[in-house]
Design an enzyme around this catalytic site. Structure first.
Site, mmCIF file in Angstrom:
data_model
loop_
_atom_site.group_PDB
_atom_site.id
_atom_site.type_symbol
_atom_site.label_atom_id
_atom_site.label_comp_id
_atom_site.label_asym_id
_atom_site.label_seq_id
_atom_site.Cartn_x
_atom_site.Cartn_y
_atom_site.Cartn_z
ATOM 1 N N ASP A 78 -15.443 -32.875 10.826
ATOM 2 C CA ASP A 78 -16.258 -32.881 9.610
ATOM 3 C C ASP A 78 -16.964 -34.211 9.391
ATOM 4 O O ASP A 78 -18.106 -34.254 8.919
ATOM 5 C CB ASP A 78 -15.383 -32.544 8.395
ATOM 6 C CG ASP A 78 -14.960 -31.079 8.375
ATOM 7 O OD1 ASP A 78 -15.635 -30.261 9.020
ATOM 8 O OD2 ASP A 78 -13.963 -30.764 7.710
ATOM 9 N N THR A 193 -14.847 -28.615 -2.010
ATOM 10 C CA THR A 193 -13.611 -28.335 -1.276
ATOM 11 C C THR A 193 -13.060 -29.591 -0.611
ATOM 12 O O THR A 193 -12.152 -29.501 0.217
ATOM 13 C CB THR A 193 -13.858 -27.259 -0.205
ATOM 14 O OG1 THR A 193 -14.966 -27.652 0.622
ATOM 15 C CG2 THR A 193 -14.162 -25.916 -0.844
ATOM 16 N N ALA A 194 -13.586 -30.761 -0.954
ATOM 17 C CA ALA A 194 -13.135 -32.021 -0.362
ATOM 18 C C ALA A 194 -12.356 -32.829 -1.403
ATOM 19 O O ALA A 194 -11.447 -32.310 -2.041
ATOM 20 C CB ALA A 194 -14.341 -32.788 0.194
ATOM 21 N N TYR A 195 -12.726 -34.090 -1.605
ATOM 22 C CA TYR A 195 -12.000 -34.969 -2.523
ATOM 23 C C TYR A 195 -11.973 -34.399 -3.936
ATOM 24 O O TYR A 195 -10.980 -34.492 -4.657
ATOM 25 C CB TYR A 195 -12.661 -36.342 -2.500
ATOM 26 C CG TYR A 195 -11.875 -37.466 -3.169
ATOM 27 C CD1 TYR A 195 -10.567 -37.288 -3.609
ATOM 28 C CD2 TYR A 195 -12.455 -38.727 -3.326
ATOM 29 C CE1 TYR A 195 -9.869 -38.315 -4.197
ATOM 30 C CE2 TYR A 195 -11.761 -39.763 -3.918
ATOM 31 C CZ TYR A 195 -10.470 -39.560 -4.358
ATOM 32 O OH TYR A 195 -9.774 -40.585 -4.943
ATOM 33 N N SER A 196 -13.065 -33.788 -4.345
ATOM 34 C CA SER A 196 -13.138 -33.200 -5.686
ATOM 35 C C SER A 196 -12.037 -32.179 -5.913
ATOM 36 O O SER A 196 -11.431 -32.122 -6.991
ATOM 37 C CB SER A 196 -14.518 -32.553 -5.876
ATOM 38 O OG SER A 196 -14.570 -31.806 -7.057
ATOM 39 N N LEU A 197 -11.768 -31.355 -4.917
ATOM 40 C CA LEU A 197 -10.708 -30.351 -5.029
ATOM 41 C C LEU A 197 -9.347 -31.018 -5.220
ATOM 42 O O LEU A 197 -8.551 -30.606 -6.065
ATOM 43 C CB LEU A 197 -10.700 -29.468 -3.780
ATOM 44 C CG LEU A 197 -9.618 -28.397 -3.704
ATOM 45 C CD1 LEU A 197 -9.812 -27.347 -4.790
ATOM 46 C CD2 LEU A 197 -9.604 -27.744 -2.323
ATOM 47 N N ASN A 251 -17.438 -42.426 4.201
ATOM 48 C CA ASN A 251 -17.650 -43.360 5.318
ATOM 49 C C ASN A 251 -18.788 -44.341 5.087
ATOM 50 O O ASN A 251 -19.316 -44.917 6.037
ATOM 51 C CB ASN A 251 -17.884 -42.591 6.614
ATOM 52 C CG ASN A 251 -19.177 -41.801 6.616
ATOM 53 O OD1 ASN A 251 -19.981 -41.912 5.706
ATOM 54 N ND2 ASN A 251 -19.385 -40.999 7.636
#
Length: 305
Positions: A78, A193-197, A251
């Site tokens: 990803d 679906t990343a850090y927010s989740l 990143n």
């Protein structure tokens, strides 16, 4: 001669090997092939002694990558996909993401399925799904200090992360709000679906034209995730006398001083994903995150004699 690009993670031996094999195969089929690594999309971190550490959004494309390119193939996880879109999104190049990593939430296929995928690409048997991207800018005394293209999320927090601070946030023409938290996340539907989740935000399906604001460990029962139209620009003022750190897509980052402001809006560029079959977001949620799996049946009660 049709053009195709290959972007790969040069830290992964399997990605390097497959990239070379793929280049040879496509060249033998009459394609004009351009190869690069994903490192060009890793924007790096600014430092107090070198605060300006960025390349303009539309200047990240590798040599040979332009509007004439039919599509590109990215080999990695990803993180490589996120970096690749920062490199090619300004040219609208569709991207086939091939997983050589672990989670592969953003990838479409696997290395062992690549021969079949190539045949579909050559025959034009695919769809292109467009995903929202954000333009993120740090302004210092009305001068552009740092900028980046964002597919997942922007995170703004203090160092260390466990220090609470205040943020004044303006969304469109609405009145400014004050949020006390360890940090804040501005996320796209892709980033939901990343850090927010992980921070308690909702999952948003990709086609919904919204963004979301998610406080990190808010110091208030009233501070919860907010979903709003992606047509609304966002301006963030660090309402604290301490230096903060901004990270984009995990990143790339920039130090943000108390008098700076962060401006965000939906980018004119979008991430164009190649889909080999009609997109089915719930299937990905089920396979990658276990969402919507049926409950295990409970044993029936047994009457004792």
């Amino acid at each position: 001669m049709p053009k195709v690009g290959i972007i790969y993670n040069d830290l992964k031996p399997v990605a390097c090997r497959v990239a070379v094999e793929l280049e040879e195969k496509l060249s033998a089929s009459g394609w004009d092939v351009y190869m690069t690594t994903g490192i060009g999309g890793i924007l790096g971190y600014s430092r107090p002694d070198s605060p300006i550490c960025h390349t303009p959004i539309d200047k990240l494309a590798p040599p040979g990558f332009d509007e004439q390119m039919s599509f590109a193939i990215v080999l990695g996880g990803d993180g490589t996909v996120l970096a690749a879109f920062r490199q090619i999104a300004p040219f609208g190049i569709p991207l086939l993401a091939v997983n050589t990593g672990h989670m592969g939430f953003l990838t479409e296929t696997y290395v062992n399925e690549l021969p079949y995928a190539l045949e579909q690409l050559k025959e034009g048997k695919y769809e292109v799904e467009e995903r929202t991207m954000l333009s993120v800018q740090v302004m210092r005394k009305d001068n552009l200090w740092w900028e980046a293209l964002c597919l997942n999320e922007m995170v703004l927090h203090r160092e260390p992360l466990t220090c609470m601070c205040h943020f004044e946030i303006e969304i469109g023409r609405h009145a400014a709000v004050d949020i006390a938290a360890d940090g804040i996340i501005i996320s796209t539907p892709t980033g939901s679906t990343a850090y927010s989740l992980s921070a308690g935000g909702p999952v948003v399906t990709p086609g919904v034209p919204v963004l979301q604001l998610v406080p990190i460990c808010p110091h208030s029962l009233a501070s919860r995730a907010l979903v709003f139209a992606d047509s609304e620009p966002i301006t963030i003022f660090p309402a604290t006398p301490n230096q903060m750190v901004m990270v984009v897509d995990g990143n790339a980052g920039c130090y943000v001083l108390p008098d700076d402001k962060v401006q965000m809006m939906r980018s004119q560029y979008s991430a164009r994903f190649i889909r080999l079959q009609p997109p089915e977001f719930f299937r990905i949620l089920r396979e990658k995150l276990g969402w919507g799996l049926p409950h295990i049946a409970k044993p029936t009660s047994v009457e004792l004699p």
